[in-house]
Scaffold this motif. Structure first.
Motif, PDB file in Angstrom:
ATOM      1  N   LYS A 160       0.829  -1.196   0.000  1.00  0.00           N
ATOM      2  CA  LYS A 160       0.000   0.000   0.000  1.00  0.00           C
ATOM      3  C   LYS A 160       0.871   1.258   0.000  1.00  0.00           C
TER       4      LYS A 160
ATOM      5  N   ASP B   6       2.279   1.819  -3.421  1.00  0.00           N
ATOM      6  CA  ASP B   6       1.240   2.361  -4.297  1.00  0.00           C
ATOM      7  C   ASP B   6       1.018   3.855  -4.042  1.00  0.00           C
ATOM      8  N   VAL B   7       0.975   4.238  -2.780  1.00  0.00           N
ATOM      9  CA  VAL B   7       0.758   5.643  -2.426  1.00  0.00           C
ATOM     10  C   VAL B   7       1.931   6.495  -2.909  1.00  0.00           C
TER      11      VAL B   7
ATOM     12  N   THR C  36       1.553   7.016  -6.620  1.00  0.00           N
ATOM     13  CA  THR C  36       0.466   7.959  -6.877  1.00  0.00           C
ATOM     14  C   THR C  36       0.913   9.384  -6.590  1.00  0.00           C
TER      15      THR C  36
ATOM     16  N   LEU D 172      -7.285   9.619  -3.839  1.00  0.00           N
ATOM     17  CA  LEU D 172      -6.130   9.313  -2.989  1.00  0.00           C
ATOM     18  C   LEU D 172      -6.523   9.348  -1.517  1.00  0.00           C
TER      19      LEU D 172
ATOM     20  N   ASP E 102      -8.536   6.303  -0.732  1.00  0.00           N
ATOM     21  CA  ASP E 102      -7.683   5.117  -0.760  1.00  0.00           C
ATOM     22  C   ASP E 102      -6.877   5.013   0.533  1.00  0.00           C
ATOM     23  N   LEU E 103      -6.371   6.136   1.013  1.00  0.00           N
ATOM     24  CA  LEU E 103      -5.590   6.143   2.252  1.00  0.00           C
ATOM     25  C   LEU E 103      -6.432   5.792   3.458  1.00  0.00           C
TER      26      LEU E 103
END
Length: 157
Positions: free
Chosen positions: A23, A26-27, A30, A80, A83-84
């Motif tokens: 994760k 991925d962040v 992004t 975003l 998602d977080l």
């Protein structure tokens, strides 16, 4: 004394369990793409200043394209944030996708009338920002380039 080489992502990696590492990666990816988009938007703003200094009429489509790009940025940011927090980000990512492509389609219409150089530069920056936003919401490079170029009216050879 040597400056500190501390980096928050590296420190976070040490403190997270393995299941959270994916994760975090991925962040980071992004955020990198959204940073690129922000840089493109700064260049777009400078071209806008150049356009206004020329005292030429600004095409109304330009405002519509920038408005759509603004909506794409907001939706990407919301995706975003969702998602977080673990919430479903797909709806916002889809909105960012649609708004970014809409901005490119509107901007493409400006190129048909042999616009002044600052307008052409703005269209290029809208394209570049859209690419980075689409990458930021999870699309792969080939898909992004194909979709953006199609929205711009460019055919693939």
């Amino acid at each position: 004394m040597r400056p500190s080489t501390w980096s928050p992502p590296e420190t976070l990696r040490l403190g997270l369990r393995r299941r959270h590492l994916g994760k975090l990666v991925d962040v980071e990816a992004t955020l990198r793409q959204l940073d690129y988009a922000a840089r493109n938007i700064r260049v777009l703003a400078r071209a806008g200043v150049t356009l206004t200094r020329r005292h030429t009429a600004t095409p109304p489509e330009l405002a519509a394209a920038i408005g759509a790009l603004t909506a794409a940025v907001r939706s990407a940011g919301e995706a975003l944030a969702r998602d977080l927090s673990g919430a479903d980000a797909d709806r916002h990512a889809h909105s960012a996708d649609a708004a970014a492509l809409k901005a490119v389609r509107i901007a493409a219409g400006l190129l048909r009338s042999d616009p002044p150089l600052p307008v052409t530069m703005i269209v290029g920056q809208i394209r570049a920002a859209a690419i980075d936003l689409l990458r930021g919401v999870g699309h792969d490079d080939v898909t992004v380039l194909d979709r953006v170029d199609e929205a711009l009216g460019l055919s693939r050879v």
